[in-house]
Design a protein around this motif. Structure first.
Motif, PDB file in Angstrom:
ATOM      1  N   PRO A  50       0.843  -1.208   0.000  1.00 59.53           N
ATOM      2  CA  PRO A  50       0.000   0.000   0.000  1.00 59.53           C
ATOM      3  C   PRO A  50       0.874   1.252   0.000  1.00 59.53           C
ATOM      4  N   CYS A  51       0.445   2.265  -0.761  1.00 58.62           N
ATOM      5  CA  CYS A  51       1.251   3.476  -0.926  1.00 58.62           C
ATOM      6  C   CYS A  51       0.375   4.721  -0.767  1.00 58.62           C
ATOM      7  N   VAL A  52       1.018   5.817  -0.342  1.00 56.80           N
ATOM      8  CA  VAL A  52       0.355   7.115  -0.224  1.00 56.80           C
ATOM      9  C   VAL A  52       1.237   8.156  -0.901  1.00 56.80           C
ATOM     10  N   LEU A  53       0.600   8.998  -1.743  1.00 57.57           N
ATOM     11  CA  LEU A  53       1.292  10.118  -2.380  1.00 57.57           C
ATOM     12  C   LEU A  53       0.571  11.389  -1.939  1.00 57.57           C
ATOM     13  N   PHE A  54       1.190  12.150  -1.040  1.00 54.54           N
ATOM     14  CA  PHE A  54       0.517  13.319  -0.483  1.00 54.54           C
ATOM     15  C   PHE A  54       0.394  14.439  -1.522  1.00 54.54           C
ATOM     16  N   ARG A  55      -0.549  15.351  -1.256  1.00 58.30           N
ATOM     17  CA  ARG A  55      -0.952  16.369  -2.227  1.00 58.30           C
ATOM     18  C   ARG A  55       0.226  17.159  -2.790  1.00 58.30           C
ATOM     19  N   PHE A  56       1.154  17.566  -1.934  1.00 63.53           N
ATOM     20  CA  PHE A  56       2.267  18.404  -2.374  1.00 63.53           C
ATOM     21  C   PHE A  56       3.072  17.710  -3.468  1.00 63.53           C
ATOM     22  N   TYR A  57       3.310  16.404  -3.334  1.00 59.92           N
ATOM     23  CA  TYR A  57       4.085  15.662  -4.318  1.00 59.92           C
ATOM     24  C   TYR A  57       3.214  15.208  -5.486  1.00 59.92           C
ATOM     25  N   ALA A  58       1.909  14.994  -5.237  1.00 55.40           N
ATOM     26  CA  ALA A  58       1.013  14.572  -6.316  1.00 55.40           C
ATOM     27  C   ALA A  58       0.902  15.644  -7.386  1.00 55.40           C
ATOM     28  N   ARG A  59       1.027  16.921  -6.996  1.00 54.44           N
ATOM     29  CA  ARG A  59       0.929  18.010  -7.976  1.00 54.44           C
ATOM     30  C   ARG A  59       2.046  17.947  -9.008  1.00 54.44           C
TER      31      ARG A  59
END
Length: 415
Positions: free
Chosen positions: A70-79
């Protein structure tokens, strides 16, 4: 079992186990252990699901033949993603392992996500970007504001490209009084990065410039690669003059964009950023003048209404006389102010013309326009200072006011 864990679980007599961990304590201990033991790394796998929450955070799962992650890409890096993730896509992810304490499950925190097989250029880009970011070259705190009214702007780009024509056209239309100084450099191919960095250094040494525009028009990733080289990034970082990067099109991002004080999506946009629009400024002055006139009229009308309500004619006449005198004083003040401003503007214009002539004299292009030529080695672009630098058979490049020529040394005259 390690001593740190067993120390919490040793029973004492017939009583309960001493030092029992709470669920939160155990979870925190697991989180700290994982984060300390496993460094940042790259992971590749198939993306089996992808969702973007209202917060802007992205959640996905990577899998291979035997496991899922499972992975998470937070908003700051997703942009910063440059592609649209889809289930079934093979991707490469960069991040570190951690634990979501509330859910009690481990997850991979992503800082980069890109399609698998992007090639060596993309991997080199990510490695250099990560290293320079850790060194602090991208920090927002060090980025400088651009002067609102620059007098002279340096340009680093190819003298034959469309970028320099676009910049000159926009600046001339919006602010024709700004002096432009071009330091030509190759913007793609072998040795281009070195020429760009030297051009930035040269314009800094020249002095008298308020802003530098460094860039080129659009192209492939390989065409733009010179602006991803470390030598260019460090030249921009070391520049004493604020730098605007203008590389490619709006979707193109280079290392130079991250280091520069301001990023412009195109060379034309860079020119619009640095050159204030003369027509807009003039309209702003007119709007303020009208606002002041309306405010003065309203104030005088209000005072007149107050005098009418008092009903004392003599007092009204005396006040009216004072208003007339004040109005005349204002007229005199306006004339004096206009005369003073006119003198200051003439003085400033003369100083600007003098400074423009000085900058024009310092520009390497001025000498070329008078009939001189600039001679350099074709192989590495080093300038030729004397006949002692030459040997028979060498190939040289000559630059004139317009165009240039390639030649070969037939004989050397030494003086």
């Amino acid at each position: 079992m390690s001593p740190s864990f067993s120390a919490h679980l040793e029973p004492t007599g017939d009583g309960p186990v001493a030092g029992i961990l709470t669920v939160s304590e155990m979870t925190s201990l697991v989180k700290e252990t994982l984060e300390e033991a496993l460094p940042m790394c790259w992971v590749t796998g198939e993306m089996v699901d992808f969702s973007r929450a209202a917060s802007g955070h992205c959640y996905l799962t990577l899998k291979d033949r035997n496991s899922q992650l499972p992975c998470v890409l937070f908003r700051f890096y997703a942009r910063e993603m440059t592609f649209t993730p889809e289930p079934g896509m093979m991707v490469v992810a960069y991040g570190n392992i951690s634990v979501y304490e509330r859910g009690g499950r481990y997850q991979f925190l992503l800082y980069r996500l890109q399609p698998a097989g992007v090639g060596e250029l993309a991997l080199a880009f990510e490695r250099l970007r990560s290293r320079l970011e850790e060194e602090g070259l991208f920090e927002a705190e060090r980025k400088r504001a651009l002067p609102a009214f620059p007098r002279a702007i340096g340009i680093v780009t190819s003298e034959t490209g469309a970028a320099v024509r676009d910049i000159v056209e926009v600046v001339t239309r919006r602010a024709p009084g700004i002096q432009l100084v071009l330091r030509s450099a190759r913007v793609q191919g072998q040795g281009a990065a070195g020429e760009i960095s030297r051009a930035i250094d040269d314009l800094n040494r020249l002095g008298g410039l308020d802003i530098l525009i460094v860039g080129r028009g659009g192209g492939s990733a390989e065409d733009l690669w010179a602006f991803n080289e470390e030598v260019v990034a460090r030249a921009i970082y070391a520049s004493e003059v604020p730098v605007v990067s203008a590389v490619g099109h709006e979707i193109d991002y280079t290392i130079a964009d991250y280091v520069a004080d301001v990023r412009a999506p195109t060379p034309s946009a860079a020119a619009e950023i640095v050159a204030p629009d003369r027509a807009v400024l003039a309209q702003g002055v007119q709007d303020r003048r009208r606002h002041l006139q309306v405010a003065m009229d309203n104030r005088l009308r209000h005072l007149g209404d107050q005098l009418g309500q008092v009903g004392i004619r003599r007092m009204a006449e005396a006040l009216r006389d004072r208003l007339d005198q004040s109005s005349q004083d204002i007229d005199e003040g306006r004339r004096s102010l206009a005369a003073g401003l006119d003198g200051q503007l003439r003085t400033r214009a003369a100083a600007l013309r003098t400074e423009a002539l000085r900058l024009q004299g310092l520009s390497p292009l001025t000498g070329l326009a008078r009939g001189f030529a600039f001679c350099e080695h074709e192989a590495d672009g080093r300038p030729v200072h004397s006949g002692g630098d030459l040997r028979r058979g060498q190939r040289l490049r000559l630059r004139f006011g317009r165009g240039g020529a390639l030649c070969r040394v037939e004989d050397v005259i030494r003086e």
